[in-house]
Scaffold this motif. Sequence first.
Motif, mmCIF file in Angstrom:
data_model
loop_
_atom_site.group_PDB
_atom_site.id
_atom_site.type_symbol
_atom_site.label_atom_id
_atom_site.label_comp_id
_atom_site.label_asym_id
_atom_site.label_seq_id
_atom_site.Cartn_x
_atom_site.Cartn_y
_atom_site.Cartn_z
ATOM 1 N N ILE A 146 0.982 -1.165 -0.024
ATOM 2 C CA ILE A 146 -0.109 0.104 0.146
ATOM 3 C C ILE A 146 0.843 1.004 -0.142
ATOM 4 O O ILE A 146 1.559 1.410 0.889
ATOM 5 N N LYS A 147 0.784 2.043 -1.220
ATOM 6 C CA LYS A 147 1.718 3.101 -1.237
ATOM 7 C C LYS A 147 0.764 4.431 -0.749
ATOM 8 O O LYS A 147 -0.111 4.533 -1.348
ATOM 9 N N LEU A 148 1.367 5.228 0.253
ATOM 10 C CA LEU A 148 0.958 6.339 0.655
ATOM 11 C C LEU A 148 1.740 7.589 0.178
ATOM 12 O O LEU A 148 3.091 7.600 0.337
ATOM 13 N N PRO A 149 1.011 8.690 -0.105
ATOM 14 C CA PRO A 149 1.890 9.915 -0.045
ATOM 15 C C PRO A 149 2.600 10.380 1.234
ATOM 16 O O PRO A 149 2.076 10.261 2.187
ATOM 17 N N GLN B 281 -9.837 4.880 4.159
ATOM 18 C CA GLN B 281 -9.709 3.919 2.997
ATOM 19 C C GLN B 281 -8.590 2.860 3.352
ATOM 20 O O GLN B 281 -8.732 1.732 3.283
ATOM 21 N N LEU B 282 -7.609 3.680 3.802
ATOM 22 C CA LEU B 282 -6.427 2.554 4.327
ATOM 23 C C LEU B 282 -6.541 1.846 5.452
ATOM 24 O O LEU B 282 -6.434 0.670 5.469
ATOM 25 N N LEU B 283 -7.484 2.373 6.569
ATOM 26 C CA LEU B 283 -7.945 1.450 7.688
ATOM 27 C C LEU B 283 -8.705 0.644 7.440
ATOM 28 O O LEU B 283 -8.725 -0.565 7.876
ATOM 29 N N SER B 284 -9.609 0.894 6.044
ATOM 30 C CA SER B 284 -10.600 -0.225 5.866
ATOM 31 C C SER B 284 -9.596 -1.403 5.199
ATOM 32 O O SER B 284 -10.029 -2.761 5.395
ATOM 33 N N ARG B 285 -8.640 -0.926 4.318
ATOM 34 C CA ARG B 285 -7.923 -2.052 3.812
ATOM 35 C C ARG B 285 -7.046 -2.816 4.772
ATOM 36 O O ARG B 285 -7.076 -4.335 4.814
ATOM 37 N N ILE B 286 -6.515 -2.293 5.980
ATOM 38 C CA ILE B 286 -5.846 -3.029 6.829
ATOM 39 C C ILE B 286 -6.772 -4.020 7.637
ATOM 40 O O ILE B 286 -6.537 -5.150 7.860
ATOM 41 N N GLY B 287 -7.996 -3.258 7.913
ATOM 42 C CA GLY B 287 -9.146 -4.273 8.540
ATOM 43 C C GLY B 287 -9.181 -5.195 7.717
ATOM 44 O O GLY B 287 -9.298 -6.485 8.240
#
Length: 115
Positions: free
Chosen positions: A68-71, A103-109
């Motif tokens: 997961i690439k984040l700015p 969105q990131l938290l949802s993906r991690i979950g």
Amino acid sequence: VNQWKEIMQACLSSGMKKTTWCRANGISEKQFFYWQRILRKEAFASQGENLPALTKTELPGAVSFAEIKLPVPENWSQETFLPDVVIRQGSVTIEIANSASDQLLSRIGGLLNAK
């Protein structure tokens, strides 16, 4: 289909709420949202064709990972990062800042719950 694509584009470019635009242009709201759903499914399916295929690991019990690439904010440095949340599951540790997107938290979950 092309006619509905044009109708969707006209609605989106109007800046009006979809229901208001439909009423103003004599378009059935039911039909509008039906075709919106159809066109979204088409767009998603065609986008999926351009994504790289995922391969399954042949090893039993192997763990798969998704990058997961984040700015990265300009003032951020690894030395000063202090996580607001630390999640540990088995040998995996995830450190998260309060600024993490929904969105990131949802993906991690989703990754943590996938078993």
